[in-house]
Scaffold this motif. Structure first.
Motif, PDB file in Angstrom:
ATOM      1  N   GLY A 123     -66.837 -92.659  -9.991  1.00  0.00           N
ATOM      2  CA  GLY A 123     -66.018 -93.373 -10.579  1.00  0.00           C
ATOM      3  C   GLY A 123     -64.707 -92.256 -11.068  1.00  0.00           C
ATOM      4  O   GLY A 123     -63.560 -93.390  -9.872  1.00  0.00           O
ATOM      5  N   ASN A 124     -64.727 -91.010 -10.646  1.00  0.00           N
ATOM      6  CA  ASN A 124     -63.989 -90.085 -10.389  1.00  0.00           C
ATOM      7  C   ASN A 124     -63.568 -90.303  -9.099  1.00  0.00           C
ATOM      8  O   ASN A 124     -62.550 -90.305  -8.950  1.00  0.00           O
ATOM      9  CB  ASN A 124     -64.703 -88.437 -10.470  1.00  0.00           C
ATOM     10  CG  ASN A 124     -65.022 -88.640 -12.311  1.00  0.00           C
ATOM     11  OD1 ASN A 124     -64.161 -89.660 -12.957  1.00  0.00           O
ATOM     12  ND2 ASN A 124     -65.409 -87.408 -12.909  1.00  0.00           N
ATOM     13  N   ILE A 125     -63.918 -90.097  -7.885  1.00  0.00           N
ATOM     14  CA  ILE A 125     -63.339 -90.743  -6.420  1.00  0.00           C
ATOM     15  C   ILE A 125     -62.769 -91.411  -6.486  1.00  0.00           C
ATOM     16  O   ILE A 125     -61.412 -91.686  -5.890  1.00  0.00           O
ATOM     17  CB  ILE A 125     -65.103 -90.203  -5.421  1.00  0.00           C
ATOM     18  CG1 ILE A 125     -65.441 -88.807  -5.595  1.00  0.00           C
ATOM     19  CG2 ILE A 125     -63.997 -90.660  -4.340  1.00  0.00           C
ATOM     20  CD1 ILE A 125     -66.785 -89.267  -4.795  1.00  0.00           C
ATOM     21  N   VAL A 126     -63.107 -92.483  -6.594  1.00  0.00           N
ATOM     22  CA  VAL A 126     -62.206 -94.321  -6.223  1.00  0.00           C
ATOM     23  C   VAL A 126     -61.122 -94.080  -7.468  1.00  0.00           C
ATOM     24  O   VAL A 126     -60.462 -94.679  -7.234  1.00  0.00           O
ATOM     25  CB  VAL A 126     -63.728 -95.240  -6.226  1.00  0.00           C
ATOM     26  CG1 VAL A 126     -64.359 -94.941  -5.300  1.00  0.00           C
ATOM     27  CG2 VAL A 126     -64.269 -95.522  -7.918  1.00  0.00           C
TER      28      VAL A 126
ATOM     29  N   GLY B  32     -62.642 -83.105  -5.426  1.00  0.00           N
ATOM     30  CA  GLY B  32     -61.921 -82.520  -4.189  1.00  0.00           C
ATOM     31  C   GLY B  32     -60.669 -82.950  -4.050  1.00  0.00           C
ATOM     32  O   GLY B  32     -59.668 -82.947  -2.838  1.00  0.00           O
ATOM     33  N   GLY B  33     -59.899 -83.607  -4.777  1.00  0.00           N
ATOM     34  CA  GLY B  33     -58.447 -84.196  -4.564  1.00  0.00           C
ATOM     35  C   GLY B  33     -58.292 -85.333  -4.142  1.00  0.00           C
ATOM     36  O   GLY B  33     -59.363 -86.316  -4.017  1.00  0.00           O
TER      37      GLY B  33
ATOM     38  N   ILE C 231     -60.529 -89.067  -0.359  1.00  0.00           N
ATOM     39  CA  ILE C 231     -61.328 -89.676  -1.182  1.00  0.00           C
ATOM     40  C   ILE C 231     -62.454 -89.506   0.271  1.00  0.00           C
ATOM     41  O   ILE C 231     -63.542 -89.388   0.163  1.00  0.00           O
ATOM     42  CB  ILE C 231     -60.313 -90.807  -1.083  1.00  0.00           C
ATOM     43  CG1 ILE C 231     -59.548 -90.157  -2.457  1.00  0.00           C
ATOM     44  CG2 ILE C 231     -61.450 -91.686  -1.661  1.00  0.00           C
ATOM     45  CD1 ILE C 231     -58.623 -91.603  -2.876  1.00  0.00           C
ATOM     46  N   GLN C 232     -62.203 -89.691   2.056  1.00  0.00           N
ATOM     47  CA  GLN C 232     -63.004 -89.634   2.421  1.00  0.00           C
ATOM     48  C   GLN C 232     -64.071 -88.580   2.391  1.00  0.00           C
ATOM     49  O   GLN C 232     -65.104 -89.166   2.691  1.00  0.00           O
ATOM     50  CB  GLN C 232     -61.838 -90.087   4.094  1.00  0.00           C
ATOM     51  CG  GLN C 232     -61.182 -90.775   4.453  1.00  0.00           C
ATOM     52  CD  GLN C 232     -60.492 -91.047   5.967  1.00  0.00           C
ATOM     53  OE1 GLN C 232     -60.290 -90.099   5.610  1.00  0.00           O
ATOM     54  NE2 GLN C 232     -60.535 -92.273   5.884  1.00  0.00           N
ATOM     55  N   GLU C 233     -63.623 -87.751   2.872  1.00  0.00           N
ATOM     56  CA  GLU C 233     -64.652 -86.957   3.078  1.00  0.00           C
ATOM     57  C   GLU C 233     -65.536 -87.010   1.977  1.00  0.00           C
ATOM     58  O   GLU C 233     -66.443 -86.522   1.651  1.00  0.00           O
ATOM     59  CB  GLU C 233     -64.747 -85.811   2.631  1.00  0.00           C
ATOM     60  CG  GLU C 233     -64.184 -84.812   2.847  1.00  0.00           C
ATOM     61  CD  GLU C 233     -65.344 -84.587   4.110  1.00  0.00           C
ATOM     62  OE1 GLU C 233     -66.946 -83.159   4.280  1.00  0.00           O
ATOM     63  OE2 GLU C 233     -64.928 -84.685   5.142  1.00  0.00           O
ATOM     64  N   GLN C 234     -65.052 -87.088   0.071  1.00  0.00           N
ATOM     65  CA  GLN C 234     -65.922 -87.394  -0.679  1.00  0.00           C
ATOM     66  C   GLN C 234     -67.283 -87.988  -0.484  1.00  0.00           C
ATOM     67  O   GLN C 234     -68.252 -88.240  -1.206  1.00  0.00           O
ATOM     68  CB  GLN C 234     -65.150 -86.995  -1.897  1.00  0.00           C
ATOM     69  CG  GLN C 234     -63.981 -85.664  -1.911  1.00  0.00           C
ATOM     70  CD  GLN C 234     -62.935 -85.662  -3.604  1.00  0.00           C
ATOM     71  OE1 GLN C 234     -63.632 -85.790  -4.359  1.00  0.00           O
ATOM     72  NE2 GLN C 234     -62.221 -86.769  -3.073  1.00  0.00           N
TER      73      GLN C 234
END
Length: 323
Positions: free
Chosen positions: A277-280, A286-287, A293-296
């Motif tokens: 949820g935090n990533i998207v 990681g930013g 986002i791709q990397e995470q």
């Protein structure tokens, strides 16, 4: 497109519309063993090792084993933990609607596959259901300025709201033409205040009472894996209890082994769901740039999709009953 999550050889994706699934399994239930409108209000222990389930209508039932699958607002969980276990409001809400797929036939976006539309503190999930005849749409928004668990949301946690409220939350510039067209098809959305178990439980078992599903590990929906973990719980517990060698004397060993394999795994998935949820919503550790986002997102589903559950449960059964 920021990321297209890769499939590997042998991956099979199955979409099941929950209403259809329930309609299919209800006729398989023995009505002599199913008692409706029986709301459990507490569980108590007897000196014999059995437990008594107490119901709101005053009736009781004594059992050698109590399995608490009573959902996110579980009563059984309070017995297992020995105290009330308040749920944490995640500061996120989900606006949900199911819309005929025909409404999106002219969109440039291929809507016939699961999609996640990413924005700052907001994201959109869309995927087809009912043989692609309908589209399940979920618009998420988060207030990241509020400390987690600091807001007490009054019941009900799900209710119908106006389309105007949804448009106000998501009509800001930047989503693109297709997302805005989808938004306008959300005529009668429901609003869900998302809660989860935080902190997670350290055990799903106390005496001969055991939890599974949301009662054990209610999580946020961002990986779409909460129901799957419930199925894994059921598979593990049924395999352990359903072995031909199982006897009443094995219950304690079964529950100990169940706890040893399910707590670590389900709590790991719960933690990853919160991270997702935090990533998207561009709050990942990681930013929030597209590349970050791709990397995470890389391999985030791997420990969920490619876990050898059958082998794990096979070893668990062997540890209780031998080869």
């Amino acid at each position: 497109m920021i990321c297209q999550y890769p499939a590997i050889s042998g991956d099979i994706g199955v979409r099941i519309y929950r209403t259809s699934f329930l309609e299919a399994i209800v006729p398989m239930l023995d009505p002599r063993l199913v008692h409706m409108e029986q709301r459990c209000i507490s569980v108590s222990a007897l000196s014999s090792g059995s437990h008594v389930i107490h119901f709101a209508d005053g009736s009781t039932y004594e059992a050698d084993l109590v399995i608490g699958a009573d959902g996110i607002k579980s009563v059984i969980r309070d017995f297992v933990t020995g105290r009330p276990t308040p749920l944490a409001y995640s500061n996120s809400v989900a606006y949900r609607s199911v819309v005929p797929s025909e409404a999106f036939k002219d969109l440039k976006t291929d809507m016939m596959r699961p999609l996640c539309w990413i924005g700052k503190n907001r994201h959109i999930i869309s995927y087809p259901v009912q043989s692609d005849q309908k589209m399940n749409l979920v618009f998420f928004t988060t207030d990241a300025t509020i400390p987690l668990g600091s807001v007490d949301v009054p019941l009900p946690w799900a209710k119908l709201v106006s389309q105007d409220e949804l448009l106000h939350e998501f009509s800001q510039a930047g989503w693109g033409e297709d997302a805005n067209l989808i938004l306008k098809e959300m005529k009668n959305p429901s609003k869900w205040y998302l809660h989860f178990l935080h902190p997670p439980l350290s055990s799903y078992v106390r005496q001969r009472v055991v939890l599974l599903g949301d009662a054990a590990h209610a999580m946020l929906p961002y990986l779409g894996s909460g129901a799957g973990q419930g199925f894994e719980d059921v598979y593990a517990l049924c395999s352990l209890l359903g072995d031909a060698r199982a006897r009443k004397c094995h219950i304690d060993d079964v529950l100990e082994v169940y706890d040893s394999i399910r707590v670590a795994r389900a709590n790991m998935v719960q933690k990853l769901s919160t991270l997702m949820g935090n990533i998207v919503e561009k709050r990942g550790p990681g930013g929030g740039t597209n590349a970050q986002i791709q990397e995470q997102l890389r391999d985030i589903y791997h420990p969920i999709w490619h876990h050898d559950l059958k082998e794990e449960v096979k070893r668990a059964v062997t540890s209780v009953y031998g080869l």
